[in-house]
Design a protein around this motif. Sequence first.
Motif, PDB file in Angstrom:
ATOM      1  N   PRO A   1       0.918  -1.184  -0.281  1.00  0.00           N
ATOM      2  CA  PRO A   1       0.161  -0.015   0.051  1.00  0.00           C
ATOM      3  C   PRO A   1       1.016   2.051   0.208  1.00  0.00           C
ATOM      4  O   PRO A   1       0.365   2.258   0.045  1.00  0.00           O
TER       5      PRO A   1
ATOM      6  N   ALA B   1      -3.167  -5.888   0.112  1.00  0.00           N
ATOM      7  CA  ALA B   1      -4.014  -4.430   1.608  1.00  0.00           C
ATOM      8  C   ALA B   1      -4.915  -4.340   0.758  1.00  0.00           C
ATOM      9  O   ALA B   1      -5.071  -4.186  -0.448  1.00  0.00           O
ATOM     10  N   PRO B   2      -6.581  -4.081   1.305  1.00  0.00           N
ATOM     11  CA  PRO B   2      -7.145  -3.558   0.873  1.00  0.00           C
ATOM     12  C   PRO B   2      -7.201  -2.429   0.160  1.00  0.00           C
ATOM     13  O   PRO B   2      -6.718  -1.511   0.324  1.00  0.00           O
ATOM     14  N   ARG B   3      -8.185  -1.850  -1.172  1.00  0.00           N
ATOM     15  CA  ARG B   3      -8.169  -0.680  -2.191  1.00  0.00           C
ATOM     16  C   ARG B   3      -7.623   0.267  -0.937  1.00  0.00           C
ATOM     17  O   ARG B   3      -7.029   1.310  -1.253  1.00  0.00           O
ATOM     18  N   SER B   4      -9.171   0.410   0.365  1.00  0.00           N
ATOM     19  CA  SER B   4      -9.086   1.201   0.785  1.00  0.00           C
ATOM     20  C   SER B   4      -7.595   1.872   1.523  1.00  0.00           C
ATOM     21  O   SER B   4      -6.931   2.988   2.087  1.00  0.00           O
ATOM     22  N   ALA B   5      -6.065   0.944   2.239  1.00  0.00           N
ATOM     23  CA  ALA B   5      -5.182   0.934   2.861  1.00  0.00           C
ATOM     24  C   ALA B   5      -4.266   1.781   1.376  1.00  0.00           C
ATOM     25  O   ALA B   5      -3.367   2.383   2.255  1.00  0.00           O
ATOM     26  N   PHE B   6      -4.486   2.553   0.044  1.00  0.00           N
ATOM     27  CA  PHE B   6      -3.827   2.226  -0.190  1.00  0.00           C
ATOM     28  C   PHE B   6      -4.021   4.125  -0.536  1.00  0.00           C
ATOM     29  O   PHE B   6      -5.049   4.441  -0.595  1.00  0.00           O
ATOM     30  N   GLY B   7      -2.686   4.797  -0.555  1.00  0.00           N
ATOM     31  CA  GLY B   7      -3.395   6.418  -0.089  1.00  0.00           C
ATOM     32  C   GLY B   7      -1.647   7.421  -0.368  1.00  0.00           C
ATOM     33  O   GLY B   7      -0.539   6.563  -1.147  1.00  0.00           O
TER      34      GLY B   7
ATOM     35  N   LYS C   1      -2.049   4.898  -3.980  1.00  0.00           N
ATOM     36  CA  LYS C   1      -4.037   5.408  -4.531  1.00  0.00           C
ATOM     37  C   LYS C   1      -3.675   5.864  -6.082  1.00  0.00           C
ATOM     38  O   LYS C   1      -4.517   5.772  -6.126  1.00  0.00           O
TER      39      LYS C   1
ATOM     40  N   SER D   1      -6.470 -11.051   0.420  1.00  0.00           N
ATOM     41  CA  SER D   1      -7.564 -11.248   1.686  1.00  0.00           C
ATOM     42  C   SER D   1      -8.583 -12.343   2.056  1.00  0.00           C
ATOM     43  O   SER D   1      -8.264 -13.477   3.363  1.00  0.00           O
TER      44      SER D   1
ATOM     45  N   TRP E   1       1.803 -10.013   4.508  1.00  0.00           N
ATOM     46  CA  TRP E   1       3.141 -10.112   4.387  1.00  0.00           C
ATOM     47  C   TRP E   1       4.064 -11.434   4.020  1.00  0.00           C
ATOM     48  O   TRP E   1       4.340 -11.525   2.814  1.00  0.00           O
TER      49      TRP E   1
END
Length: 508
Positions: free
Chosen positions: A48, A75-81, A85, A102, A137
């Motif tokens: 991420p 990791a979930p898409r929301s974890a990418f920043g 992102k 997942s 991981w």
Amino acid sequence: MKEIDRRTIDDLGISSLVLMENAGLALVDEIERRTPDERLRITVICGPGNNGGDGMVAARHLADRGHEVVVFLAAPRSAFGGDAKVQLRPLTRLEMEIMVLSSQSSYERAFRRAAHSDVAVDSLFGTGLTRVVEGQWAQCVRILNSCPGLVISADVPSGLDARTGHPLGECVTADVTVTFGLPKTGLVLFPGAQFAGEVVVADIGIPRAVIDTMQLPGQLLGPDLVEHVYEDRWPDTHKGTYGHLLLCCGSAGKLGSGILASRGALRAGAGLVTLAVPVSALHMVDTATPEVMTAALPETAEGSFSRLGANGLKKLVKERDALAIGPGISTHPEVGELVREVLKWEGFPIVLDADALNVLEGDLNLLRSRGSEAVITPHPGEMSRLIGCGKEEVQADRIGAALECAGKSGCVVVLKGAGTVVAHPDGVYYINTTGNPGMASGGTGDVLTGMIGALLARKCSPFKSAAAAVYLHGAAADAAAEKITEHALTATDIIDSLGLTLLGIRTE
């Protein structure tokens, strides 16, 4: 590297996305350079952070060039920043095949995909990793390592401590690591070098001016220093021009150490070499190397140097340009007294190895009076005794151990081993890039001592003498091993290889 990135982005205004785009393209170029004209099945696993962003850039360009690419998100898409992102967005809009790891079934699919891939791209973790890689991981690392084809890591193999070269739990074993901007110490220190595979340093657009503003203490040791030390000889020189080295080596049963050191010194370019040995050994070494002069000093009943030899040794030193002491001299108490006496003398450079270090019993204050005029060459066990820690602690942070010893002793320190570190008391250091496991045999360190001594006698600075000798010593061992294998390599083979190796460095 973090500070270099900050200066590039914040001070100069070069976008981090530009650097990331260049990093991803560097991965693509390296993959296609190794597999020209092929349509590849490629698996990319992205973390991420920014390292994952590098992998997503590579995935986008690889797909655009016609390769079959599947991207697995660790990791979930929301974890990418942040920039990661941003890089995920075009992959989604291009409808590339993306799967979030997942569930058990998703991991099983990733294993199947990697097992049938030509290339696996590791963009899970970068240089900022500090935690142990475990759980999900670690599963991602295992997926990457299961690829039978080319495993290529972005910047550093995921799971590797970029500073020390030690794995933090599970670690990717890469065939190639494309590292960005500058090489990282963990990629050239062992065991990190084994996990990194071949290291390719990629220019991603960081201006040289930014790097030049940094006070970087470490450098990779290369052939340029050897070339500088061995400039062309002037026609009107003589043997005295190239220095007279005194070697103080050997004891009963260990006389070969002095012979090897003296031969190494001759091949390293000393004009004259004198080998001092215990008196009973004189007849055994007198004709061993015709070019070497010999001298006898008083000995103990056990056949080692006696403290009574101090005056004779001092006279010999005064008539020479440098002293090398330690190989094979034993740890007899009188030898310790002799070494301590020698360290009180001034006015000449000195290299201490082996038993000359062991008899100090960790008292680095004995060395401080010699300052940076002295070079010491401990292996990890000797280093542990010098700085008062375990051998494992030395190996866990070889650069730190070498710098600590150099700071406390005031000497130039050569910490031998895979990825030899040459450290100066001022805090700068070299990491050597030559050498091989075949050097793990008796006498190779004696040859290095003689080589360093030769350069000291030639009036090279202790730091340059140590660094140049270390590089040439390892390069000669590499050249010899190519002919006879690492298994058969001996100290004598290294000596015999020095001349042609030096010729190669100077002509290339």
